[in-house]
Design a protein around this motif. Structure first.
Motif, short mmCIF file in Angstrom:
data_model
loop_
_atom_site.label_atom_id
_atom_site.label_comp_id
_atom_site.label_asym_id
_atom_site.label_seq_id
_atom_site.Cartn_x
_atom_site.Cartn_y
_atom_site.Cartn_z
N HIS A 1 -19.27 -4.96 1.35
CA HIS A 1 -19.98 -4.34 2.35
C HIS A 1 -21.43 -4.26 1.73
O HIS A 1 -21.74 -4.46 0.43
N GLN A 2 -22.48 -4.03 2.59
CA GLN A 2 -23.86 -3.95 2.27
C GLN A 2 -24.39 -2.61 2.74
O GLN A 2 -24.07 -2.03 3.66
N ARG A 3 -25.15 -2.20 1.87
CA ARG A 3 -26.08 -0.90 2.22
C ARG A 3 -27.46 -1.47 2.73
O ARG A 3 -28.09 -2.37 2.13
N MET A 4 -27.67 -1.13 3.94
CA MET A 4 -28.89 -1.66 4.50
C MET A 4 -29.88 -0.50 5.00
O MET A 4 -29.24 0.63 5.24
N THR A 5 -31.21 -0.90 4.91
CA THR A 5 -32.00 0.49 4.93
C THR A 5 -33.46 0.10 5.77
O THR A 5 -33.62 -1.28 5.72
N ILE A 6 -34.12 0.61 6.36
CA ILE A 6 -35.30 0.55 6.93
C ILE A 6 -36.38 1.61 6.58
O ILE A 6 -35.81 2.94 6.55
N ALA A 7 -37.69 1.42 5.97
CA ALA A 7 -38.41 2.52 6.00
C ALA A 7 -39.05 2.67 7.27
O ALA A 7 -39.57 2.00 8.00
N LEU A 8 -39.35 4.28 7.51
CA LEU A 8 -40.07 4.41 8.82
C LEU A 8 -41.41 4.75 8.47
O LEU A 8 -42.00 6.00 8.82
N SER B 1 -36.94 7.14 6.12
CA SER B 1 -36.07 5.86 5.93
C SER B 1 -34.55 6.23 6.88
O SER B 1 -34.44 7.30 6.92
N VAL B 2 -33.87 4.99 7.26
CA VAL B 2 -32.82 5.10 7.94
C VAL B 2 -32.04 4.22 6.90
O VAL B 2 -32.36 3.10 6.73
N GLY B 3 -30.83 4.61 6.66
CA GLY B 3 -29.43 3.74 6.12
C GLY B 3 -28.30 3.81 6.90
O GLY B 3 -28.00 4.57 7.59
N LEU B 4 -27.61 2.69 6.47
CA LEU B 4 -26.16 2.58 6.93
C LEU B 4 -25.59 1.56 6.11
O LEU B 4 -25.93 1.02 5.03
N ASP B 5 -24.01 1.71 6.12
CA ASP B 5 -23.20 0.76 5.73
C ASP B 5 -22.71 -0.13 6.57
O ASP B 5 -22.31 0.17 7.51
#
Length: 323
Positions: free
Chosen positions: A144-151, A276-280
Motif C-alpha cells: 500500500h502507498q501513502r500519497m499526499t499533495i501540498a495545498l 495538505s491532503v493525504g490518503l492510503d
C-alpha cells in the motif's frame, strides 16, 4: 530485550503516553504521517481485552518504549498485529518482543477458534521491521502507498459530467445508509475486501471528529453515484486533510466522478486552512485508483507492506501453549 526493559498491561491512563510513542514511531517512518488520537485508540480498545490483547514495553527509566496490540477476526481467519517502538529505543529488542507476544496471543486465539489464523502486520518497507518479519517467516502479500499533495499552489477545478451534482452529506441516518450502500458497492472489487454490514462500517468511520460537511457526495439520476469521505488530521502540528474513502459506483464509472470528487476535496480542505491532503491506496488497485491520484497531483511518500504468516492453534507442548 536488553536489561532494564519490561512488559506490562496498559491502563486507560497510559493512553496519552502511548500515543506519544505511536506518533513518534509513525513520524520516524514517514514525515507526513497523521497523528493518531486518544479517541481513535479508545475506540480500538473498546474491541480488545487489553489484559490479554495489548502490551506496553517500559524502558530503563519506566518510560513507554513500545506499544502493541492484537485485533482478531477469527470468523474471517485473520488477526492483525500493530506494534510501535519509540525511535529512542530502537535496537533494544522492543519490536521483537512485541511481535512474539502477538504471535503467542494469536496462537491461543487460533486454538480457541479451532482453525489456523493468518497473522497480518503492516510495516514500512526496506527497514528493520520488514527484516524482522521476513526472518520470522512472514511473506509480503500486498503493498500500500501513502500519497499526499501540498495545498500551497493553484488547484485544478473539478469538471462534472452532465447530470452529476455535488453536495455534502446531511449526516442523517438515511443519508449515511445510502453512503454505505454506495461505498460497499464500489469496493466490492477491492483486493481482500468483503462485505461490511452498516454497523461495522459506521463503527470505523462515525466517531469523534466525524463532520458530515466533509463528506462530499456526487449524485446522478437521483442517487449517490460517488462519495469522498473526508476528515481533518494533524500532521506535524498542522491541520491536514484525509480522504478516508473515495468510492464510485461501478455503473457510474468512466464519467470523471472520482477525479472530480478528489479535486473537490482538495478545494474544500484548502478553503478550511489545511496544509495538505493525504490518503492510503493499494499499489495494485484493480480500478487504477493509484494512477488517478497521481494524475491529480498526489505523490507517494512511503510504501507500506502487508505481511502475513499462518499461525496454527496451540498444542500442549508448542510455543503457543496456554496454561
Amino acid at each position: 530485550m536488553q536489561p532494564g526493559y519490561g512488559i506490562r498491561t496498559p491502563l486507560e491512563s497510559d493512553l496519552p503516553a502511548i500515543l506519544r510513542t505511536v506518533n513518534a514511531a509513525g513520524r520516524a517512518g514517514d514525515a507526513t504521517a497523521a497523528a493518531q488520537t486518544v479517541d481513535e485508540y479508545a475506540r480500538i480498545w473498546s474491541r480488545l481485552d487489553t489484559g490479554r490483547d495489548a502490551w506496553i514495553v517500559t524502558g530503563p527509566g519506566g518510560e513507554i518504549a513500545g506499544y502493541g496490540h492484537l485485533t482478531a477476526e477469527p470468523g474471517e481467519g485473520r488477526a492483525h498485529a500493530d506494534a510501535y517502538t519509540h525511535p529512542g529505543h530502537e535496537g533494544a529488542g522492543v519490536g521483537t518482543r512485541l511481535l512474539e507476544l502477538a504471535e503467542t496471543r494469536a496462537a491461543g486465539l487460533a486454538a480457541d477458534a479451532g482453525r489456523t489464523l493468518s497473522l497480518v502486520n503492516y510495516v514500512y518497507l526496506k527497514g528493520a521491521s520488514e527484516r524482522l518479519l521476513r526472518s520470522r517467516g512472514y511473506r509480503r502479500t500486498r503493498v500500500h502507498q501513502r500519497m499526499t499533495i501540498a495545498l500551497d499552489g493553484p488547484l485544478d477545478a473539478p469538471v462534472w459530467a452532465d447530470g452529476v451534482t455535488l453536495r455534502a452529506s446531511t449526516g442523517t441516518a438515511e443519508d449515511l445508509r445510502a453512503v454505505h450502500a454506495c461505498a460497499e458497492g464500489a469496493f466490492g472489487d477491492r483486493w481482500g475486501a468483503g462485505p461490511r454490514p452498516y454497523d461495522v462500517w459506521a463503527d470505523d468511520l462515525l466517531y469523534d471528529g466525524f463532520d458530515p460537511s466533509l463528506w462530499l457526495l456526487a449524485e446522478r439520476e437521483g442517487r449517490i453515484a460517488g462519495a469522498a469521505l473526508c476528515r481533518f488530521r494533524d500532521v506535524q502540528g498542522e491541520p491536514a486533510g484525509e480522504v478516508s474513502q473515495l468510492a464510485v459506483r461501478r455503473e457510474d464509472r468512466r464519467l470523471g466522478i472520482g477525479r472530480s470528487l478528489l479535486l473537490a476535496s482538495f478545494a474544500l480542505f484548502a478553503g478550511r486552512g489545511a496544509s495538505s491532503v493525504g490518503l492510503d491506496v493499494d499499489s495494485e488497485s484493480l480500478t487504477g485508483a493509484h494512477l488517478l491520484y497521481a494524475r491529480a497531483g498526489m505523490a507517494v511518500t512511503v510504501s507500506i507492506g502487508r505481511f502475513e504468516r499462518e499461525v496454527p492453534g496451540a498444542t500442549a507442548d508448542g510455543p503457543g501453549a496456554r496454561s
